[in-house]
Scaffold this motif. Structure first.
Motif, PDB file in Angstrom:
ATOM      1  N   VAL A   1      47.514  13.425  29.040  1.00 53.73           N
ATOM      2  CA  VAL A   1      48.453  13.864  30.085  1.00 53.73           C
ATOM      3  C   VAL A   1      49.552  12.801  30.211  1.00 53.73           C
ATOM      4  N   LEU A   2      50.803  13.235  30.172  1.00 52.53           N
ATOM      5  CA  LEU A   2      51.925  12.302  30.294  1.00 52.53           C
ATOM      6  C   LEU A   2      52.034  11.790  31.730  1.00 52.53           C
ATOM      7  N   ARG A   3      52.466  10.522  31.856  1.00 51.68           N
ATOM      8  CA  ARG A   3      52.730   9.972  33.194  1.00 51.68           C
ATOM      9  C   ARG A   3      54.237  10.062  33.469  1.00 51.68           C
ATOM     10  N   ALA A   4      54.585  10.405  34.689  1.00 48.12           N
ATOM     11  CA  ALA A   4      56.016  10.499  35.026  1.00 48.12           C
ATOM     12  C   ALA A   4      56.638   9.110  34.993  1.00 48.12           C
ATOM     13  N   VAL A   5      57.851   9.036  34.469  1.00 43.83           N
ATOM     14  CA  VAL A   5      58.644   7.802  34.542  1.00 43.83           C
ATOM     15  C   VAL A   5      59.490   7.923  35.810  1.00 43.83           C
ATOM     16  N   LYS A   6      59.343   6.993  36.725  1.00 45.40           N
ATOM     17  CA  LYS A   6      59.888   7.194  38.083  1.00 45.40           C
ATOM     18  C   LYS A   6      61.403   7.358  38.122  1.00 45.40           C
ATOM     19  N   ASN A   7      62.120   6.514  37.416  1.00 46.81           N
ATOM     20  CA  ASN A   7      63.598   6.566  37.517  1.00 46.81           C
ATOM     21  C   ASN A   7      64.225   6.527  36.132  1.00 46.81           C
ATOM     22  N   ILE A   8      65.124   7.456  35.860  1.00 48.48           N
ATOM     23  CA  ILE A   8      65.866   7.471  34.591  1.00 48.48           C
ATOM     24  C   ILE A   8      67.345   7.655  34.920  1.00 48.48           C
ATOM     25  N   ARG A   9      68.185   6.782  34.394  1.00 49.45           N
ATOM     26  CA  ARG A   9      69.639   6.873  34.677  1.00 49.45           C
ATOM     27  C   ARG A   9      70.383   6.848  33.354  1.00 49.45           C
ATOM     28  N   THR A  10      71.232   7.831  33.105  1.00 49.90           N
ATOM     29  CA  THR A  10      71.965   7.838  31.830  1.00 49.90           C
ATOM     30  C   THR A  10      73.110   6.825  31.922  1.00 49.90           C
ATOM     31  N   MET A  11      73.318   6.116  30.807  1.00 49.47           N
ATOM     32  CA  MET A  11      74.355   5.074  30.750  1.00 49.47           C
ATOM     33  C   MET A  11      74.971   5.057  29.356  1.00 49.47           C
TER      34      MET A  11
ATOM     35  N   GLU B   1      52.546  13.799  34.897  1.00 48.39           N
ATOM     36  CA  GLU B   1      51.866  13.667  36.200  1.00 48.39           C
ATOM     37  C   GLU B   1      52.695  12.746  37.094  1.00 48.39           C
ATOM     38  N   GLY B   2      53.224  13.307  38.189  1.00 46.50           N
ATOM     39  CA  GLY B   2      54.047  12.499  39.084  1.00 46.50           C
ATOM     40  C   GLY B   2      55.470  13.034  39.174  1.00 46.50           C
ATOM     41  N   THR B   3      56.342  12.242  39.785  1.00 54.04           N
ATOM     42  CA  THR B   3      57.724  12.681  40.028  1.00 54.04           C
ATOM     43  C   THR B   3      58.709  11.733  39.364  1.00 54.04           C
ATOM     44  N   THR B   4      59.718  12.309  38.732  1.00 54.70           N
ATOM     45  CA  THR B   4      60.782  11.536  38.069  1.00 54.70           C
ATOM     46  C   THR B   4      62.116  11.871  38.734  1.00 54.70           C
ATOM     47  N   VAL B   5      62.896  10.834  39.009  1.00 57.87           N
ATOM     48  CA  VAL B   5      64.263  11.064  39.488  1.00 57.87           C
ATOM     49  C   VAL B   5      65.214  10.695  38.358  1.00 57.87           C
ATOM     50  N   ILE B   6      65.992  11.670  37.915  1.00 58.16           N
ATOM     51  CA  ILE B   6      66.960  11.455  36.834  1.00 58.16           C
ATOM     52  C   ILE B   6      68.354  11.435  37.445  1.00 58.16           C
ATOM     53  N   VAL B   7      69.160  10.456  37.087  1.00 64.76           N
ATOM     54  CA  VAL B   7      70.562  10.426  37.534  1.00 64.76           C
ATOM     55  C   VAL B   7      71.458  10.496  36.301  1.00 64.76           C
ATOM     56  N   GLU B   8      72.284  11.552  36.253  1.00 64.75           N
ATOM     57  CA  GLU B   8      73.218  11.772  35.132  1.00 64.75           C
ATOM     58  C   GLU B   8      74.568  11.167  35.531  1.00 64.75           C
ATOM     59  N   THR B   9      74.863   9.992  34.971  1.00 67.69           N
ATOM     60  CA  THR B   9      76.082   9.282  35.408  1.00 67.69           C
ATOM     61  C   THR B   9      77.271   9.561  34.492  1.00 67.69           C
ATOM     62  N   ILE B  10      77.062  10.218  33.351  1.00 61.97           N
ATOM     63  CA  ILE B  10      78.136  10.352  32.362  1.00 61.97           C
ATOM     64  C   ILE B  10      78.916  11.659  32.516  1.00 61.97           C
ATOM     65  N   PHE B  11      78.212  12.783  32.558  1.00 62.31           N
ATOM     66  CA  PHE B  11      78.910  14.078  32.659  1.00 62.31           C
ATOM     67  C   PHE B  11      78.632  14.716  34.013  1.00 62.31           C
ATOM     68  N   GLU B  12      79.634  15.464  34.502  1.00 62.21           N
ATOM     69  CA  GLU B  12      79.534  15.970  35.879  1.00 62.21           C
ATOM     70  C   GLU B  12      78.800  17.299  35.979  1.00 62.21           C
ATOM     71  N   SER B  13      78.511  17.924  34.850  1.00 65.99           N
ATOM     72  CA  SER B  13      77.820  19.218  35.004  1.00 65.99           C
ATOM     73  C   SER B  13      76.836  19.432  33.859  1.00 65.99           C
ATOM     74  N   ARG B  14      75.907  18.500  33.771  1.00 63.86           N
ATOM     75  CA  ARG B  14      74.958  18.525  32.651  1.00 63.86           C
ATOM     76  C   ARG B  14      73.537  18.837  33.136  1.00 63.86           C
TER      77      ARG B  14
END
Ligand code: EPZ
Length: 428
Positions: free
Chosen positions: A289-299, A320-333
């Motif tokens: 079972v994969l573990r969630a990576v908590k924070n991912i930010r594109t750069m 398993e768990g919650t990941t917050v992804i922040v897309e900093t490069i494109f505005e509608s991806r």
């Protein structure tokens, strides 16, 4: 022709796979042949619709183009300066890369404005501001861009406000034959930039510092052709790793450049995958079972790449768990989010952030590919889902993933390509 993929999920992906040449290297390198007055032999050039669109523009400009397997030959001796029409420019918006090459070769370039695409407005202000610094006058009217520099481009000192990949490439192409020495600060550092510099230098250019963020480019009188091998596609490589990880699989990538996927490997390791780098091969074995990576930010490179946001979001949708992804490069991806949720994912978007609450199991459904990388994410989710998934509008996916059906089938996936009329008949 609208085509779709029919996928029966639940099969673990296992085995080894070779990775195609990098689309985002091949495109600017092919455009760069306009600057040369000889024959270029470009090896490991992937067979993709975006590459075909670029070859069509080269032919339109009078280059002789041929392909033998995954080697493309371009003879630019007969290249002419012709306006690039809308139908050719709109086949692929990154055709804007021809601006620097044609302007550098002829001192004038005219082409239809590229326009936006599924992931954003894709402005080109950074490209045009930089070309003005070389002495070009630029007019944009009636959907056309006309760049002129009749007395020839002059070297400039340029600092980009954002390390734009395309703007960096257009600056490199314009500077190669400009009069004098150009310096470029805050340049993009993606591996594809270094690959383009290697091609240009092998053709007689003088570029130092590619990949470091600062470049010095000494203008030369002319470029010849050369023989060049395109680097492996780092995004395709890690896309297949994500699909393997989501299916509990074990996949070996053959003969890539591990350093290029360095920004993504920590995500796989943090999610519990066992990742081994063996020379130019990379092996990835998924945990039960994969573990969630908590924070991912594109750069920008060497940060986590925006092109991997969608495939990794699919992977986190079954972690398993919650990941917050922040897309900093494109505005509608985030157009793939609604489609992933149709497969049973629990994802919500709040501005630039996507909150992914992992679920135990996705369930097959009919979904529509919104763009290139979002489309791959849906295929990967279909491979992991229980039951059957249909992914429509796969033309987006085939822009960037060469022979994706054959590749996934070789790893044990159950996936078929269906043309629209065939799918309708089989539904009757
Ligand atoms: C290249 O696009 C890639 N395409 C993209 O890959 C990739 O996502 C992107 O770089 C970022 O890595 C090719 O190489 C053909 P940017 P590019 O200029 O050059 C803004 C894929 O999936 N910007 O670095 O267009 C822009 O709006 C594709 O293979 C300006 O504001 O990317 C975006 O928000 C998708 N003004 C950001 O910068 C400009 O003049 C990054 O754009 C130029 C860009």
């Amino acid at each position: 022709m609208n085509a779709s993929f029919e996928i029966t999920g639940g099969k673990r992906l296992q085995g080894e796979i070779s990775i195609q040449g990098a689309k985002n290297s091949a495109l600017p390198i092919l455009a760069a042949t306009v600057l040369t007055d000889g024959v270029s032999e470009i090896r490991n050039c992937p067979a993709l619709s975006d590459v075909q669109a670029t070859l069509n523009i080269l032919r339109h400009l009078g280059c002789e183009v041929s392909r033998k397997g995954n080697t493309v030959f371009v003879n630019s001796q007969g290249v002419q300066n012709k306006p690039i029409p809308e139908d050719l420019m709109h086949e692929m918006r990154s055709s804007i890369i021809f601006l620097g090459a044609v302007l550098g070769r002829f001192g004038r370039a005219e082409m239809s404005a590229p326009g936006g695409c599924e992931i954003g407005l894709r402005p080109i202000d950074l490209h045009l501001d930089a070309l003005r610094k070389f002495g070009a006058s630029i007019s944009e009217e009636h959907g056309k861009i006309i760049c002129e520099c009749p007395s020839g481009l002059r070297a400039a000192d340029i600092t980009l406000s954002f390390p734009s990949v395309g703007a960096t490439e257009n600056i490199m192409l314009a500077a190669c034959t400009a009069e004098g020495t150009t310096t470029l600060f805050n340049a993009a550092r993606e591996p594809e930039i270094s690959d383009l510099a290697d091609f240009l230098n092998a053709s007689g250019a003088w570029i130092q510092g590619a990949g470091s963020g600062e470049m010095v480019i000494e203008g030369v009188r002319a470029l010849s052709g050369c023989r060049h091998t395109v680097i492996p596609d780092r995004i395709v490589a890690t896309s297949y790793l994500a699909a393997a990880a989501m299916t509990g699989g074990c996949v070996r990538l053959k003969d890539i450049i591990p350093a290029h996927i360095g920004p993504v490997l920590p995500i796989f390791r943090e999610s519990g995958c066992d990742v081994q780098v063996k020379g130019r091969d990379v092996c990835c074995t998924a945990p039960p079972v994969l573990r969630a990576v908590k924070n991912i930010r594109t750069m920008p490179y060497p940060g986590f790449p925006t092109d991997m946001q969608a495939p990794i979001m699919a992977m986190m949708s079954v972690a398993e768990g919650t990941t917050v992804i922040v897309e900093t490069i494109f505005e509608s991806r985030y157009k793939h989010v609604s489609e992933l949720n149709r497969l049973g994912a629990h994802i919500r978007v709040e501005g630039r952030a996507a909150v992914v609450e992992g679920v135990r199991q996705l369930t097959g459904a009919s979904v529509v590919s919104p763009d290139l990388r979002g489309g791959f994410a849906l295929v990967a989710a279909g491979l992991a889902a229980k039951g059957k998934t249909t992914v429509k509008e796969i033309r987006h996916i085939e822009r960037g993933y060469e022979d994706i059906c054959a590749a996934l089938t070789s790893l044990g996936a159950e996936i078929k390509r269906m043309d629209e009329h065939v799918r309708q008949q089989s539904n009757e």
